[in-house]
Scaffold this active site. Structure first.
Site, PDB file in Angstrom:
ATOM      1  N   HIS A  18       0.832  -1.217   0.000  1.00 26.61           N
ATOM      2  CA  HIS A  18       0.000   0.000   0.000  1.00 26.61           C
ATOM      3  C   HIS A  18       0.864   1.263   0.000  1.00 26.61           C
ATOM      4  CE1 HIS A  18      -3.982   1.858   1.607  1.00 26.61           C
ATOM      5  NE2 HIS A  18      -3.234   2.819   1.070  1.00 26.61           N
ATOM      6  N   HIS A  20       1.350   5.319  -2.069  1.00 26.95           N
ATOM      7  CA  HIS A  20       0.827   6.316  -3.006  1.00 26.95           C
ATOM      8  C   HIS A  20       2.008   6.963  -3.717  1.00 26.95           C
ATOM      9  CE1 HIS A  20      -3.336   6.178  -1.446  1.00 26.95           C
ATOM     10  NE2 HIS A  20      -2.730   5.849  -0.319  1.00 26.95           N
ATOM     11  N   ARG A  22       1.580   8.751  -6.663  1.00 27.12           N
ATOM     12  CA  ARG A  22       1.065  10.039  -7.197  1.00 27.12           C
ATOM     13  C   ARG A  22       1.206  10.251  -8.692  1.00 27.12           C
ATOM     14  NH1 ARG A  22      -1.854  10.417  -2.780  1.00 27.12           N
ATOM     15  NH2 ARG A  22      -0.843  11.309  -0.961  1.00 27.12           N
ATOM     16  N   ASN A  52      -5.503   6.186  -6.664  1.00 28.14           N
ATOM     17  CA  ASN A  52      -6.087   7.541  -6.570  1.00 28.14           C
ATOM     18  C   ASN A  52      -5.178   8.611  -7.178  1.00 28.14           C
ATOM     19  OD1 ASN A  52      -4.209   7.358  -4.455  1.00 28.14           O
ATOM     20  ND2 ASN A  52      -5.414   8.619  -3.057  1.00 28.14           N
ATOM     21  N   ASP A 111      -9.089   3.109  -2.763  1.00 31.26           N
ATOM     22  CA  ASP A 111      -8.554   3.632  -1.515  1.00 31.26           C
ATOM     23  C   ASP A 111      -9.028   5.066  -1.282  1.00 31.26           C
ATOM     24  OD1 ASP A 111      -7.202   3.854   0.845  1.00 31.26           O
ATOM     25  OD2 ASP A 111      -5.303   4.385  -0.096  1.00 31.26           O
ATOM     26  N   HIS A 164      -4.919  -0.593   6.016  1.00 32.85           N
ATOM     27  CA  HIS A 164      -4.518   0.295   7.132  1.00 32.85           C
ATOM     28  C   HIS A 164      -5.488   0.330   8.309  1.00 32.85           C
ATOM     29  CE1 HIS A 164      -7.214   3.188   5.272  1.00 32.85           C
ATOM     30  NE2 HIS A 164      -6.385   3.539   4.320  1.00 32.85           N
ATOM     31  N   ASP A 230       1.300   2.725   3.593  1.00 34.18           N
ATOM     32  CA  ASP A 230       0.397   3.832   3.241  1.00 34.18           C
ATOM     33  C   ASP A 230       1.200   5.124   3.078  1.00 34.18           C
ATOM     34  OD1 ASP A 230      -1.900   5.048   2.408  1.00 34.18           O
ATOM     35  OD2 ASP A 230      -2.825   5.191   4.384  1.00 34.18           O
ATOM     36  N   PRO A 244      -4.891  14.538   4.147  1.00 33.27           N
ATOM     37  CA  PRO A 244      -4.377  13.535   5.078  1.00 33.27           C
ATOM     38  C   PRO A 244      -3.209  12.751   4.492  1.00 33.27           C
ATOM     39  CG  PRO A 244      -6.319  12.688   3.972  1.00 33.27           C
ATOM     40  CD  PRO A 244      -6.105  14.087   3.446  1.00 33.27           C
ATOM     41  N   GLY A 245      -2.284  12.361   5.332  1.00 31.91           N
ATOM     42  CA  GLY A 245      -1.233  11.469   4.863  1.00 31.91           C
ATOM     43  C   GLY A 245       0.133  11.776   5.441  1.00 31.91           C
TER      44      GLY A 245
HETATM   45  O1  DOR Z   1      -3.753   9.414   4.889  1.00 36.25           O
HETATM   46  C1  DOR Z   1      -4.107   8.986   3.805  1.00 36.25           C
HETATM   47  N1  DOR Z   1      -3.682   9.525   2.662  1.00 36.25           N
HETATM   48  N2  DOR Z   1      -4.948   7.963   3.762  1.00 36.25           N
HETATM   49  C2  DOR Z   1      -5.514   7.549   2.617  1.00 36.25           C
HETATM   50  O2  DOR Z   1      -6.261   6.633   2.653  1.00 36.25           O
HETATM   51  C3  DOR Z   1      -5.230   8.245   1.350  1.00 36.25           C
HETATM   52  C4  DOR Z   1      -3.924   8.893   1.416  1.00 36.25           C
HETATM   53  C5  DOR Z   1      -3.620   9.830   0.294  1.00 36.25           C
HETATM   54  O3  DOR Z   1      -3.893   9.506  -0.865  1.00 36.25           O
HETATM   55  O4  DOR Z   1      -3.030  10.890   0.553  1.00 36.25           O
HETATM   56 ZN    ZN Z   2      -6.730   4.592   2.658  1.00 39.65          ZN
HETATM   57 ZN    ZN Z   3      -3.734   4.813   1.203  1.00 36.80          ZN
END
Ligand code: DOR
Ligand code: ZN
Ligand code: ZN
Ligand code: ZN
Length: 345
Positions: A18, A20, A22, A52, A111, A164, A230, A244-245
């Site tokens: 998992h 990202h 981008r 995503n 996701d 997660h 994640d 978020p992230g």
């Molecule tokens: O914190 C997160 N960021 N959780 C997610 O499920 C998506 C992710 C993001 O794409 O930034």
């Molecule tokens: Zn997620």
């Molecule tokens: Zn994620």
């Protein structure tokens, strides 16, 4: 070249179920080149990149294009995760073409969105069974969503994976389903066991101390299957806007190792959750050192301590609440199929 491994620990290289990355669409946050370089620094040789992106990864053409770009870069191996529905639409009206996409990837996930619609869940689960792919589901903070998926899986089967997890209630629901013989797996992130209660935007949010304790018990008992990351890089401006992230892939192993060691969980358990288990789930010929396997390996110094320093990240994302925090265990070298891809001896 002579590798001096005295006092060091050799392990199968890591697989991240998992992350990202981008690309395409948000290259200002991260791209394949920076994300995979950061991953190799963290000991990962295979990444599952979430869908995503912009556009969303929802057809075979888009997925094939990104796979080709990844192959050209020759950094990490890539499982480009496919969306479940076109553009992450919430209902059963717009499914991707599972048959056409399946030859390119073994994982499907919306996701960031949970499909609350029971008919939609059913269709996705049936396809995961018929076509043998992993359906990675984003449920929290709604634990009831896990229960809904489990109820549906009871009727139609399928390969259900909950991504997660952060809450005791979610873990309890998953553990109960496992006891009932449901085919269900789940993953944790480094941040959700490294700390609790932090006021830092991440999805799902930082949980409570009792949740973290429950997750650690779940790891010990084998109810939690996989250690993922994640890894979610963002620009400074996007974090200011409240996205978020956490950018974490290059210190994920260190954070995990620090917590595991503090709680008396053996390094072999961490290796199983970072390598063996995800390899098995994804059908990859790695993850466990055995004759005939390709040399996907990491060399680590489990005793070395260092401070997390975003300024030193290879990732474009410097977003982390852990700057200055001390961790123990450092990746010295990452080898993918016999080739040294990262070397920091
Ligand atoms: O914190 C997160 N960021 N959780 C997610 O499920 C998506 C992710 C993001 O794409 O930034
Ligand atoms: Zn997620
Ligand atoms: Zn994620
Ligand atoms: Zn719906």
């Amino acid at each position: 070249d002579i590798i001096d491994g005295r006092g060091m620990t050799l392990m199968p290289a890591f697989i991240d179920m998992h992350a990202h990355l981008r690309e395409p669409g948000y290259e200002y946050k991260e791209d394949l080149q920076t994300g995979m370089s950061a991953a190799l620094k963290g000991g990962f040789v295979h990444l599952c990149a979430m869908a995503n992106t912009n556009p969303v990864m929802d057809d075979e053409q888009k997925i094939a294009t990104i796979m080709q770009r990844s192959e050209k870069l020759n950094l990490c191996d890539l499982t480009q995760v496919s969306a479940v529905t076109k553009g992450f639409e919430d209902d059963e009206t717009s499914f991707v073409n599972f048959e056409k996409i399946r030859p390119l990837t073994k994982m499907f996930s919306n996701d960031g969105k949970n499909m609350g619609d029971e008919e939609a869940m059913k269709k996705a689960l049936v396809n995961s069974k018929d076509l043998d792919f992993i359906l990675s589901c984003h449920c929290e903070p709604e634990t009831e969503m896990v229960e809904k998926y489990v109820e549906t899986a009871k009727k139609v089967g399928g390969n259900l994976h909950i991504c997660h997890i952060s809450l005791k209630s979610t873990l309890d629901a998953i553990a109960k389903a496992k006891d009932e013989g449901i085919n269900i797996t789940c993953e944790v992130t480094p941040h959700h066991i490294f700390d609790y209660g932090l006021d830092y935007k991440v999805a799902p949010p930082f949980a409570s101390e009792k949740d973290v304790e429950a997750l650690l018990e779940g790891i010990k008992s084998g109810k939690i299957d996989v250690c993922a990351t994640d890894h979610a890089p963002h620009s400074f401006e996007d974090k200011e806007k409240g996205m978020p992230g956490i950018s974490n892939i290059e210190y994920a192993f260190s954070a995990y190792h620090t917590v595991f060691e503090k709680n008396g969980i053996d390094i072999s358990k961490l290796s199983e959750m970072l390598s063996e288990k995800p390899a098995k789930m994804l059908g990859l010929n790695m993850g466990k050192i055995k004759p005939g396997m390709e040399a996907n390996l990491v060399l680590a110094d489990l005793k070395e301590e260092y401070e997390i320093n975003p300024a030193s990240f290879l990732s474009k994302g410097k977003n982390t609440p852990f700057a200055g925090r001390k961790v123990k265990g450092k990746i010295l070298m990452t080898i993918k199929r016999g080739e040294i891809k990262y070397d920091n001896r």
